[in-house]
Design an enzyme around this catalytic site. Structure first.
Site, PDB file in Angstrom:
ATOM      1  N   ASP A 117      25.051 -16.019 -57.299  1.00 51.06           N
ATOM      2  CA  ASP A 117      26.112 -16.516 -56.542  1.00 51.06           C
ATOM      3  C   ASP A 117      25.920 -16.526 -54.726  1.00 51.06           C
ATOM      4  O   ASP A 117      25.066 -16.246 -54.346  1.00 51.06           O
ATOM      5  CB  ASP A 117      27.433 -15.640 -56.775  1.00 51.06           C
TER       6      ASP A 117
HETATM    7  C1  BGC Z   1      32.318 -17.460 -55.908  1.00 54.37           C
HETATM    8  C2  BGC Z   1      31.699 -18.616 -56.837  1.00 54.37           C
HETATM    9  C3  BGC Z   1      31.724 -19.921 -56.213  1.00 54.37           C
HETATM   10  C4  BGC Z   1      30.813 -19.943 -54.748  1.00 54.37           C
HETATM   11  C5  BGC Z   1      30.630 -21.214 -54.025  1.00 54.37           C
HETATM   12  C6  BGC Z   1      31.438 -17.577 -54.336  1.00 54.37           C
HETATM   13  O1  BGC Z   1      32.351 -16.995 -53.473  1.00 54.37           O
HETATM   14  O2  BGC Z   1      32.227 -16.368 -56.479  1.00 54.37           O
HETATM   15  O3  BGC Z   1      32.556 -18.657 -57.791  1.00 54.37           O
HETATM   16  O4  BGC Z   1      31.321 -21.053 -57.042  1.00 54.37           O
HETATM   17  O5  BGC Z   1      31.471 -19.003 -53.949  1.00 54.37           O
HETATM   18  O6  BGC Z   1      32.103 -21.329 -53.449  1.00 54.37           O
END
Ligand code: BGC
Length: 831
Positions: free
Chosen positions: A224
C-alpha cells in the site's frame, strides 16, 4: 509493442531491475522504453477512477460506495459496473485500478467500512469477483486490497491483528481466495498492519506461501502507499513493488542488501520478472491519453449509475405502507442535513472530484408533481469540518519561499473553484521544491445569505486565512492534531464574520506545505505536499433551526428527513468513536415524528448507525453514499419508480456494545480477534442476540410467496469435488409490482461435528419476477460450503455427514430447509 519477459530480464542492468521494483512517482511504475516496457499507471479506486492527480484532475463518475454495492447482491449488475469502471480507466489512461476493497466489516466503527462489501466473506468474494471480471473484461487490470486483516484505522501502520489461523482462513483471507479462483485480479495490495506480529507487506507466510505457493496465484504484489517498511525482509517475503516512488526502502539500499547477502540475486530477478509480466499485461490495455473522453463516458453512464444507486437502497421499515409516496401529495416537508447536501461518497482515498452530483432536494423538486407544495428546513447540520465554498477567479500560486519577507518568484499557477486541495502527489511545476513550498490561494466569494458566517481551516501543513486582507484565521502556530487528510491534518480552526448577501469578498489563504507544520516537531511528513480545507457556512442557530423544521413538518402531509453521516464521519484516517448519529439528529427525528406521523427517514451512511427512534419511526430507508446519482436514486425508490430490492450486506446491531469486536477494536496497537470466526451474523445467530436488522434483510414492499418455497431440494450430489452442488427452490411474486428477491442459501450443520456457526452463507441468487410470475431457481454452492479450516491439519476439511441447507430471505427469515448428505470426508489445500 509486446516484449518477451525472459528476454528483457536477461538484458536488464542491475540498476534497471532495482528501478523497476519501486514506483517513480505517486501513480506510475518505472518505464524502460528501449525494451518496450511501459510505465504502468495506477488510480484509486474503488468507487470511481480519480485519475493521477489528487488535485485538479479530470472529474469522475462516482459509483455508490462498497457497502451499497454489497447491498445490491447483484452479480450481473456489478459485472456491468466493473465494465463502466474499466472504460473510465481507459479514458483516463489508467492501466490498473486500485480496488475493489475486500476488507471484512468486523466492526461498524471501521473508518473505511463503507469501502468494503460487508461482513460476509462469501458475499464479499463473490461480488468482488463480478466487479473484477467486469473491469478486466475491458483489458484494464485490478489491484485488490488490502491483504489482510485491515479492519481499523487507528494506528493502522503499527497495529498487530492477533488472529487464529481458522479465523484468518475462513473470514479474512476467504474473499481474497475467492477472487483468486474466480476472477484472477492482476495485482494485490498488502495492508498497512501487522498480522500475528509481522507486517503484511513483509510476511512470507501470507505473501509467498499462501498466495503464491498454496493458491498458485501469481499477481503483482505491491505495498500500500508508504506501506513498505523494509528492504530485504519485504523482498524476501515476496513483495514485488514498493509504492509510491521515489523509493524509500529500495534504490541504493537494495544494492546494499545484495552486497551484504541479505537478498539473493534470484529474489531480485523474481520481483523484477513479476513487474515485467505486469507491465507486459499493461501493454494490452487500450488506454487513451486524452482526458476529454472521460466526459463522454460519464454521460453514457448516468442511467446505469442511477439504476445502480436505486438498486442498492434498502427499505428497512414501511409500516402503514407510507412508501411508495402517493402521486397526489398536497404538501411535503423536506428536512435534514443531507437534503440539500446529499452525501455521495465517503472520505479518504476513495473520494474523488465528481463530474456532477444530484441532491435529494433537487431530485424531489424535479420529480414531484407541480401541484405538490414543497417546504424545506435544514433542521440541523452534521459537518465536523465546515462545507467547502465556491470561489470565482480562484487560483493557486506556487512559491519556494514563505509569503512574508521579500518579493517572491512565482513558479506557476493552477486554477481552483472549490476551497479544498491535496498536493500530496503534486508534480505540476518542475522547479517547485516538493519537500517544502508555499501556495497563495486567492479568489472571490459572494455569500447568498446575510448574517454571521463561520469560516474554518483544517490543514496538512500551515495556513492563514485573510478576508479582504484582514487576518481571520491563523492555523500556523498552536496547531491541534485532527482527523483531516487521512489523520495527518490539524483540527479545524474557526472564526466568524458578518457578511452581506451578494457582496464580493476577497479570499486569500497563505498555505505552507506539510513540512512547515509544527505538528511534525522536526520530523518529515509522509506526503510532503500536504493539503488545505477551507470551509464556510452561515452560522446555524440550532434552537431556531429545530423549531423551523418542526413547524414545516407540522403543516405537511408527508415529511422526508434525509440525514446521516458523511465523509467527515466515515473516512480513511480515523475510525468512528461510537455508532451514534451526529449530535442533535435524534432530537430532530423524535420531534418531527411527534408532529408528522407520515414521516420517512432516509439515512445515509456506509455502515450501521444507532437508531434509538427506530421503534417509533414508521418508515426507514438506508440510502448509503450513492455516487453522482444519489438524489435521483433515492427519489426513484421513494416514489415507487423502483421497487427497492437492496438487502443489508451486514447485521445492524441495536447498540455497538452488542458487536462481537466491541472490546477489541481501536485504541490499541495489539488487537486480539477474540470473536474468532464469529463475525457479524455468525455471532448474533450463535448467541441468540437481538439485533435491529439482520444480515441479508429488506422490508419487502410486495412480499413474495414463501409457501411455495418449503421444498428445497438438492438436485445434484457431488461427484466431482470441484463441481458445485445445485440447490433448487421455487418462488412466486404474489405482489402487484415487478421486483426482485434475493434468495440466500446458508449451510447449517445438523449434528455439530466441530464448533461452527449456526448458519453460513454459501450461495445466493437475485431473482427478478413480474407480478404473478413463478419460477424455479437453481443456486450453486461449492465445496467450501460445509467445510472448515482445520488448524492441526493446516487444510480444509468437509466432514461426511448430514447438513441442513437453509434458504432464507435474510439470515433470520427462513423460507425453506433442505438436507445435504455428504457421503465421504474430503480434505484439500489450495483454491
Ligand atoms: C490507501 C489505498 C489507496 C492508496 C492510494 C492508501 O492510503 O490505503 O487504499 O489505494 O492510498 O491512494
Amino acid at each position: 509493442m509486446r516484449f518477451d519477459v525472459e528476454e528483457v530480464l536477461c538484458k536488464l542492468t542491475q540498476e534497471q531491475k532495482t528501478a523497476l521494483v519501486s514506483g517513480v512517482d505517486f501513480w506510475h511504475t518505472y518505464p524502460i522504453p528501449e525494451h518496450g516496457v511501459p510505465s504502468v499507471r495506477f488510480s484509486d479506486g474503488p468507487n470511481g477512477v480519480r485519475g493521477t492527480r489528487l488535485f485538479g484532475g479530470p472529474p469522475s463518475t462516482c459509483l455508490p460506495c462498497g457497502t451499497a454495492l454489497g447491498a445490491t447482491w447483484g452479480e450481473d449488475l456489478l459485472l456491468e459496473a466493473g465494465g463502466l469502471l474499466g472504460r473510465e480507466c481507459i479514458a483516463k489512461g489508467v492501466h490498473c485500478l486500485l480496488g475493489p476493497t475486500l476488507d471484512i466489516l468486523r466492526s461498524p466503527l471501521f473508518g473505511r467500512g463503507f469501502e468494503g462489501l460487508g461482513e460476509d466473506p462469501y458475499l464479499t468474494g463473490t461480488l468482488a469477483s463480478a466487479i473484477i471480471r467486469g473491469i478486466q473484461s475491458t483489458g484494464v487490470m485490478t489491484a485488490v486490497k488490502h491483504f489482510v486483516a485491515y479492519n481499523q484505522e487507528y494506528e493502522r501502520r503499527r497495529v498487530d491483528a492477533v488472529i487464529s489461523d481458522r479465523a484468518l482462513r475462513e473470514i479474512h483471507l476467504r474473499p481474497f481466495q475467492i477472487v483468486a479462483r474466480d476472477a484472477q485480479p492482476a495485482a494485490l495490495i498488502t495492508a498497512y498492519n501487522k498480522v500475528n506480529g509481522t507486517h503484511a507487506s513483509q510476511s512470507a507466510k501470507l505473501v509467498e506461501h499462501i498466495v503464491r505457493k498454496e493458491w498458485g496465484w501469481n499477481p503483482l504484489i505491491t505495498s500500500d502507499w508508504v506501506g513498505t517498511y523494509s528492504t530485504a525482509e519485504a523482498l524476501n517475503a515476496g513483495l514485488d513493488l514498493e509504492m509510491p516512488g521515489p523509493s524509500r526502502y529500495r534504490g541504493s539500499l537494495l544494492q546494499d542488501a545484495l552486497d551484504t547477502g541479505q537478498v539473493h540475486q534470484a529474489t531480485i530477478d523474481d520481483r523484477a520478472r513479476n513487474m515485467l509480466r505486469f507491465a507486459r499485461r499493461a501493454t494490452r490495455v487500450p488506454v487513451l491519453e486524452a482526458s476529454p473522453a472521460a466526459a463522454e463516458v460519464v454521460s453514457r453512464t448516468r442511467t446505469f449509475n442511477r439504476k445502480l444507486c436505486a438498486e442498492s437502497i434498502v427499505l428497512l421499515k414501511n409500516e402503514g405502507s407510507i412508501l411508495p409516496l402517493p402521486p397526489d401529495i398536497k404538501r411535503i416537508a423536506l428536512i435534514g442535513s443531507h437534503m440539500k447536501r446529499t452525501a455521495i461518497c465517503g472520505g479518504g482515498s476513495a473520494q474523488l472530484e465528481p463530474e456532477y452530483s444530484v441532491s435529494l432536494y433537487d431530485a424531489l423538486c424535479e420529480v414531484l408533481p407541480p401541484t405538490t407544495v414543497i417546504t424545506y428546513a435544514p433542521g440541523h447540520d452534521v459537518h465536523k469540518t465546515l462545507p467547502l465554498i465556491i470561489i470565482t477567479n480562484g487560483s493557486l500560486e506556487f512559491y519556494n519561499d514563505p509569503p512574508n519577507g521579500n518579493a517572491k518568484l512565482s513558479l506557476g499557477t493552477e486554477p481552483i473553484w472549490r476551497t479544498h486541495f491535496e498536493l500530496m502527489d503534486y508534480d505540476g511545476i518542475a522547479e517547485l521544491d516538493r519537500d517544502r513550498f508555499w501556495v497563495i490561494m486567492t479568489g472571490s466569494f459572494v455569500p447568498d445569505t446575510t448574517g454571521l458566517w463561520e469560516f474554518g481551516i483544517a490543514v496538512y501543513g500551515t495556513a492563514n486565512l485573510y478576508i479582504d486582507d484582514e487576518l481571520v484565521i491563523e492555523n500556523t502556530s498552536n496547531q491541534v492534531p485532527g482527523t483531516a487528510f487521512f489523520g495527518s491534518g490539524t483540527l479545524e480552526k474557526r472564526a466568524s464574520r458578518s457578511l452581506l448577501a451578494g457582496q464580493e469578498y476577497m479570499i486569500r489563504v497563505e498555505f505552507g506545505s506539510a513540512n512547515t507544520s509544527p505538528l511534525l516537531a522536526g520530523k518529515k511528513a509522509n506526503f510532503a505536499g500536504g493539503g488545505l480545507h477551507l470551509g464556510a457556512c452561515p452560522k446555524l442557530d440550532k434552537h431556531q433551526a429545530l423549531k423551523d423544521a418542526v413547524a414545516v413538518a407540522k403543516e405537511a402531509d408527508y415529511t422526508i428527513i434525509c440525514t446521516g453521516l458523511n465523509e467527515d464521519w466515515e473516512s480513511e484516517g480515523f475510525d468512528r468513536p461510537d455508532m451514534d448519529l451526529p449530535p442533535g439528529i435524534e432530537q430532530l427525528i423524535n420531534e418531527i415524528l411527534a408532529v408528522c406521523p407520515s414521516t420517512v427517514i432516509v439515512n445515509q451512511s456506509g455502515t450501521p448507525v444507532t437508531m434509538p427512534w427506530a421503534r417509533n419511526a414508521p418508515c426507514i430507508v438506508q440510502a448509503w453514499y450513492g455516487g453522482n446519482e444519489t438524489g435521483y436514486g433515492i427519489a426513484d425508490v421513494l416514489l415507487g419508480h423502483v421497487n427497492p430490492a437492496g438487502k443489508l450486506p451486514f447485521s445492524w446491531p441495536i447498540d455497538i456494545r452488542d458487536n462481537p469486536s466491541f472490546r477489541n477494536f481501536g485504541m490499541a496497537v495489539e488487537i486480539s480477534y477474540t470473536e474468532e470466526i464469529y463475525v457479524g451474523y455468525r455471532f448474533y445467530e450463535k448467541m441468540g442476540r437481538n439485533i435491529l436488522f439482520p444480515f441479508g434483510y429488506l422490508f419487502l414492499l410486495h412480499p413474495f410467496d414463501s409457501s411455495t418455497n418449503r421444498r428445497v431440494s438438492i438436485i445434484e450430489e457431488i461427484s466431482n469435488p470441484t463441481k458445485p452442488w445445485k440447490i433448487q427452490v421455487s418462488i412466486k411474486n404474489t405482489g402487484q409490482l415487478a421486483g426482485a428477491e434475493v434468495l440466500q442459501v446458508y449451510i447449517s450443520p445438523r449434528y455439530p461435528d466441530i464448533d461452527r456457526p449456526l448458519k453460513e452463507l454459501c450461495g445466493f441468487k437475485k431473482v427478478f419476477l413480474a407480478p404473478g410470475q413463478r419460477t424455479r431457481v437453481e443456486i450453486p454452492i461449492d465445496r467450501y460450503a460445509a467445510s472448515y479450516w482445520s488448524e492441526p491439519g493446516g487444510l480444509w476439511i468437509t466432514n461426511k455427514g448430514v447438513y441442513h441447507v437453509v434458504v432464507g430471505s435474510s439470515s433470520r427469515n427462513i423460507l425453506g430447509v433442505g438436507v445435504l448428505e455428504i457421503k465421504e470426508t474430503r480434505r484439500w489445500i489450495g483454491l
